[in-house]
Design an enzyme around this catalytic site. Sequence first.
Site, short mmCIF file in Angstrom:
data_model
loop_
_atom_site.label_atom_id
_atom_site.label_comp_id
_atom_site.label_asym_id
_atom_site.label_seq_id
_atom_site.Cartn_x
_atom_site.Cartn_y
_atom_site.Cartn_z
N SER A 15 0.86 -1.18 0.00
CA SER A 15 0.00 0.00 0.00
C SER A 15 0.90 1.23 0.00
O SER A 15 2.06 1.15 0.41
CB SER A 15 -0.84 0.03 1.28
OG SER A 15 -1.46 1.29 1.45
N TYR B 79 -1.78 -0.42 10.46
CA TYR B 79 -1.90 -0.78 9.04
C TYR B 79 -0.58 -0.52 8.32
O TYR B 79 -0.07 -1.38 7.59
CB TYR B 79 -3.04 0.02 8.41
CG TYR B 79 -3.30 -0.31 6.95
CD1 TYR B 79 -3.85 -1.54 6.58
CD2 TYR B 79 -3.00 0.60 5.94
CE1 TYR B 79 -4.09 -1.84 5.25
CE2 TYR B 79 -3.24 0.30 4.61
CZ TYR B 79 -3.79 -0.93 4.27
OH TYR B 79 -4.03 -1.23 2.94
P1 NDP Z 1 -11.67 -5.52 -0.17
O1 NDP Z 1 -12.22 -5.37 1.20
O2 NDP Z 1 -12.59 -5.29 -1.32
O3 NDP Z 1 -11.02 -6.97 -0.35
C1 NDP Z 1 -10.33 -7.60 0.69
C2 NDP Z 1 -10.22 -9.08 0.37
O4 NDP Z 1 -9.49 -9.73 1.40
C3 NDP Z 1 -11.59 -9.76 0.29
O5 NDP Z 1 -11.59 -10.62 -0.83
C4 NDP Z 1 -11.66 -10.56 1.57
O6 NDP Z 1 -12.41 -11.74 1.34
C5 NDP Z 1 -10.19 -10.90 1.78
N1 NDP Z 1 -9.88 -11.28 3.15
C6 NDP Z 1 -10.03 -10.57 4.29
N2 NDP Z 1 -9.67 -11.33 5.35
C7 NDP Z 1 -9.30 -12.54 4.86
C8 NDP Z 1 -8.85 -13.74 5.44
N3 NDP Z 1 -8.70 -13.87 6.77
N4 NDP Z 1 -8.57 -14.78 4.64
C9 NDP Z 1 -8.72 -14.69 3.30
N5 NDP Z 1 -9.15 -13.56 2.67
C10 NDP Z 1 -9.45 -12.52 3.46
O7 NDP Z 1 -10.42 -4.56 -0.24
P2 NDP Z 1 -9.27 -4.32 -1.35
O8 NDP Z 1 -9.54 -5.03 -2.59
O9 NDP Z 1 -9.06 -2.86 -1.37
O10 NDP Z 1 -8.03 -4.96 -0.61
C11 NDP Z 1 -7.09 -5.81 -1.25
C12 NDP Z 1 -5.70 -5.46 -0.80
O11 NDP Z 1 -5.38 -4.15 -1.27
C13 NDP Z 1 -5.51 -5.41 0.71
O12 NDP Z 1 -4.28 -6.02 1.05
C14 NDP Z 1 -5.45 -3.91 1.01
O13 NDP Z 1 -4.74 -3.64 2.18
C15 NDP Z 1 -4.78 -3.41 -0.23
N6 NDP Z 1 -4.93 -1.98 -0.51
C16 NDP Z 1 -6.14 -1.43 -0.79
C17 NDP Z 1 -6.27 -0.08 -1.05
C18 NDP Z 1 -7.58 0.58 -1.34
O14 NDP Z 1 -7.66 1.82 -1.37
N7 NDP Z 1 -8.64 -0.16 -1.60
C19 NDP Z 1 -5.10 0.80 -1.04
C20 NDP Z 1 -3.86 0.12 -0.74
C21 NDP Z 1 -3.79 -1.21 -0.50
P3 NDP Z 1 -13.34 -12.50 2.40
O15 NDP Z 1 -13.95 -11.48 3.30
O16 NDP Z 1 -14.33 -13.21 1.51
O17 NDP Z 1 -12.43 -13.46 3.10
#
Ligand code: NDP
Length: 246
Positions: A140, A153
Amino acid sequence: MVDSKVIVITGASSGIGEATALRLAKANHKLVLGARREERLQELVDKIVNAGGEAVYEITDVTDIHSVEQLAEKAMNQYGRIDVWMNNAGLMPHSPLIQDRVEDWNRMIDVNLRGVLHGIHAALPIMREQKSGQFINTASVAAHAVHAGGGVYSATKAGVTMISEALRQEEAAAGSNIRVTAISPAATATEIADHITDEATRERVAKAHAKLAVPADRIAEAIESAINMPADTAINEIIVRPTAQA
Ligand code: NDP
């Protein structure tokens, strides 16, 4: 047309993971998708398959090392190799430290940091055996700078970039032909703000995202370009921001 690769993505049920799965499936790659919400994974696989692509899923909790091992096994049983492993699952429940949200702190450490290590644990020996592979680790912009409310974070995401760089150096020294890419998105339109437990912070982040955030497919496009580089070249770090983000 580029070669068809076997690509595993954690956190594939929404946001960046989902967008990356859709884009890479269109590009003829074979997807193995992990997350906890089965319904969402099933819908995504159906969408990919109905469009003529190839994908399977495995219910995966990245905090559970055995669950992550099963995701790797799914890929090996289905396709016999793992070309790309994307450690993408993550959450961002920001809050000031004085609020003492210990559960949120621990969840971030477990998912954002330990989850990445579990992915390396599951996929690295397979890639070593193959003498090829690529890790894409979702960090990030918070790995590069910290702001009030984002201490834990940022610590987890800075950890992801450090682990990625150590892995890069180790694999280069070993001559294993394994590439490592840490991608650092900024504001991206996903569900990430929905899981912020502090209401004031949730509203602030949601507002900022509504104004600025780029579609998740932009991040997917950057990831695709890192995957498409010739095998002798690795894009090790990518920062992707909305042009208007300060
Ligand atoms: P979302 O909340 O849309 O997606 C997060 C994903 O992580 C979901 O598919 C969720 O699936 C999964 N997840 C959460 N906990 C678990 C777990 N214990 N085991 C397996 N899967 C898990 O957010 P983003 O797409 O934005 O996030 C994706 C990545 O991008 C993250 O690492 C985030 O930190 C990073 N990021 C995002 C930014 C943004 O602005 N959106 C900016 C910078 C980085 P489920 O709940 O079905 O398990």
